[in-house]
Design an enzyme around this catalytic site. Structure first.
Site, short mmCIF file in Angstrom:
data_model
loop_
_atom_site.label_atom_id
_atom_site.label_comp_id
_atom_site.label_asym_id
_atom_site.label_seq_id
_atom_site.Cartn_x
_atom_site.Cartn_y
_atom_site.Cartn_z
N SER A 176 0.85 -1.19 0.00
CA SER A 176 0.00 0.00 0.00
C SER A 176 0.88 1.24 0.00
O SER A 176 1.70 1.43 0.91
CB SER A 176 -0.90 0.00 1.25
OG SER A 176 -1.28 1.34 1.54
N ALA A 205 -13.73 8.92 6.07
CA ALA A 205 -14.57 10.08 5.72
C ALA A 205 -16.00 9.65 5.40
O ALA A 205 -16.83 10.47 5.02
CB ALA A 205 -13.96 10.82 4.55
N ASP A 235 -22.39 0.14 -0.79
CA ASP A 235 -21.09 0.71 -1.13
C ASP A 235 -20.38 -0.09 -2.22
O ASP A 235 -19.84 0.46 -3.18
CB ASP A 235 -20.20 0.79 0.12
CG ASP A 235 -20.87 1.52 1.26
OD1 ASP A 235 -21.91 2.18 1.02
OD2 ASP A 235 -20.37 1.43 2.40
C1 GLA Z 1 -22.35 2.04 5.62
C2 GLA Z 1 -22.60 0.63 5.08
C3 GLA Z 1 -23.69 0.63 4.01
C4 GLA Z 1 -24.96 1.36 4.53
C5 GLA Z 1 -24.58 2.71 5.13
C6 GLA Z 1 -25.76 3.38 5.75
O1 GLA Z 1 -21.82 2.84 4.59
O2 GLA Z 1 -21.41 0.11 4.51
O3 GLA Z 1 -24.00 -0.69 3.64
O4 GLA Z 1 -25.66 0.56 5.43
O5 GLA Z 1 -23.56 2.60 6.10
O6 GLA Z 1 -26.70 3.73 4.80
#
Ligand code: GLA
Length: 390
Positions: free
Chosen positions: A68, A123, A172
């Site tokens: 990294s 963040a 995500d």
């Molecule tokens: C984090 C989790 C997501 C989601 C959000 C809240 O980012 O990784 O899966 O649950 O919180 O919306």
């Protein structure tokens, strides 16, 4: 904003003495639909221009050697050795993705990897998803295999569950794998179907304000919220036997039966049920380019996360309050899991300069903490970068 590929290639050659291919995956900002994904509901994130880049070359053996650049750390994983989980370091993400891909019959070769990221850590912009998805894509491609994008996203999520110990939803990883430039993505987190929603940022900008705080509560409270939602489903099932997740509860049905729920569970459920409705309305507003309505829904989302779901914090509330007072701000809300991280703001282009000056200054006055502001257009999801594009 991208990682300098020529430098990365030079460094790769110096360390591994070989020629890499390059793979990238972005971080994300969620526009609306917070804490709905693990309730089978709707989310509307976009991929951002900050991304993680992996330089990768296959090896003859089954070792993954990885470095990294950001952390200045090295690691090694042997795919022929027994699995190692929850070391508590970034290697968990790498090992997790590799092992989960292999369990899906994607036979991997060993690899030399050099990773550089510009997604800020901590963040709330999904630096972990960017890492999982870029590494997952790199390992698959250099092994001469292909993986479906939804399967790639699920591998990242499973890696977090099993190898990192975070029971995250699918948002995500999904947006990092499937985002598209110029679009937000409306994801149905139950059936994993998604719709690209055009999002022009010609007249408005997405400004992300990083509070630069991350309260310790974040991961334990995340799991508590999940459990509270499940409890809500159990209790509501007495009246609505057909439901399996809060996604199945309409606002009307919720209002009919909410008085039977204990206070805290009632508030958690109210957030999820109303947030799902807001997310669908916001996607409609975006399709009609009705950004005033969109911004209003963002504002309601923040209030609901603050008062009902109780995942905001003083710093995030302050950033939202300061933003709401700035000229040209159509909407502002916390984004991601909460308890720190960032806010997302919809700001008219002509007022953006003042916004970028004013918000961190006022935030600093009241907290003595420096906030960072990033402006990003909706970006593409994970992909290989060919040498011709360097
Ligand atoms: C984090 C989790 C997501 C989601 C959000 C809240 O980012 O990784 O899966 O649950 O919180 O919306």
């Amino acid at each position: 904003m991208a990682v300098d590929l020529k430098n990365l290639r030079a460094e790769f050659r110096a360390i591994y003495n070989g020629e890499p291919r390059f793979f990238r995956a972005p971080g994300r900002v969620n526009l609306i639909g917070e804490h709905t994904d693990y309730n089978g509901g709707f989310v509307l994130p976009m991929a951002i221009e900050h991304e993680t880049t992996v330089a990768a070359a296959a090896r003859a053996d089954r070792k993954i050697r990885v470095r990294s650049v950001n952390l200045n750390e090295d690691g090694e994983i042997d795919l022929n050795a027994p699995e190692q989980k929850m070391r508590g370091s970034w290697l968990d993400f790498i090992e997790g993705v590799a092992r989960i891909l292999e369990r899906q019959n994607i036979k991997l070769r060993g690899a030399d990897l050099l990773i550089a990221s510009e997604v800020p850590n901590g963040a709330g912009l999904s630096s972990s998803a960017a890492l999982e998805i870029s590494v997952g894509l790199a390992l698959t491609e250099i092994s001469g295999q292909t993986v479906d994008r939804v399967a790639l996203a699920l591998s990242g999520q499973k890696a977090e569950h099993e190898f990192v110990g975070a029971k995250v939803g699918i948002m995500d990883q999904f947006i990092s794998a499937l985002g598209r430039k110029g679009h937000a993505l409306l994801i149905d987190c139950r059936n994993l179907e998604a719709e690209q929603v055009p999002f022009s940022t010609k007249d408005v900008a997405i400004a992300i304000c990083n509070s630069n705080v991350k309260h310790k509560l974040a991961s334990s409270e995340y799991n508590t919220r999940r459990a509270e939602c499940e409890r809500g489903v159990e209790l509501l099932k007495q009246f609505l036997p057909e439901i399996t997740q809060l996604r199945d509860v309409s606002i009307d049905n919720f209002e009919k039966y909410e008085s039977n729920l204990p206070d805290v569970i009632r508030k958690r459920c109210r957030h999820v049920v109303t947030e799902n409705a807001r997310t669908l309305r916001a996607a409609e507003a975006l399709k009609q380019n009705n950004l005033e309505d969109f911004g209003g829904l963002m504002q309601h989302s923040h209030a609901s996360l603050r008062d009902d779901y109780e995942v905001s914090c003083r710093e995030l509330d302050l950033l939202v309050e300061i933003a709401a007072d700035c000229k040209g701000v159509l909407g502002a809300r916390m984004t991601g899991g909460g308890f720190g991280g960032s806010t997302v703001n919809l700001v008219r282009r002509e007022n953006l300069g003042k916004f970028i000056e004013r918000v961190p200054a006022q935030y600093y006055n009241q907290t003595q903490i420096k906030a960072d502001v990033y402006v990003s257009n909706p970006a593409d999801g994970a992909k290989e970068v060919k040498s011709s594009e360097m």
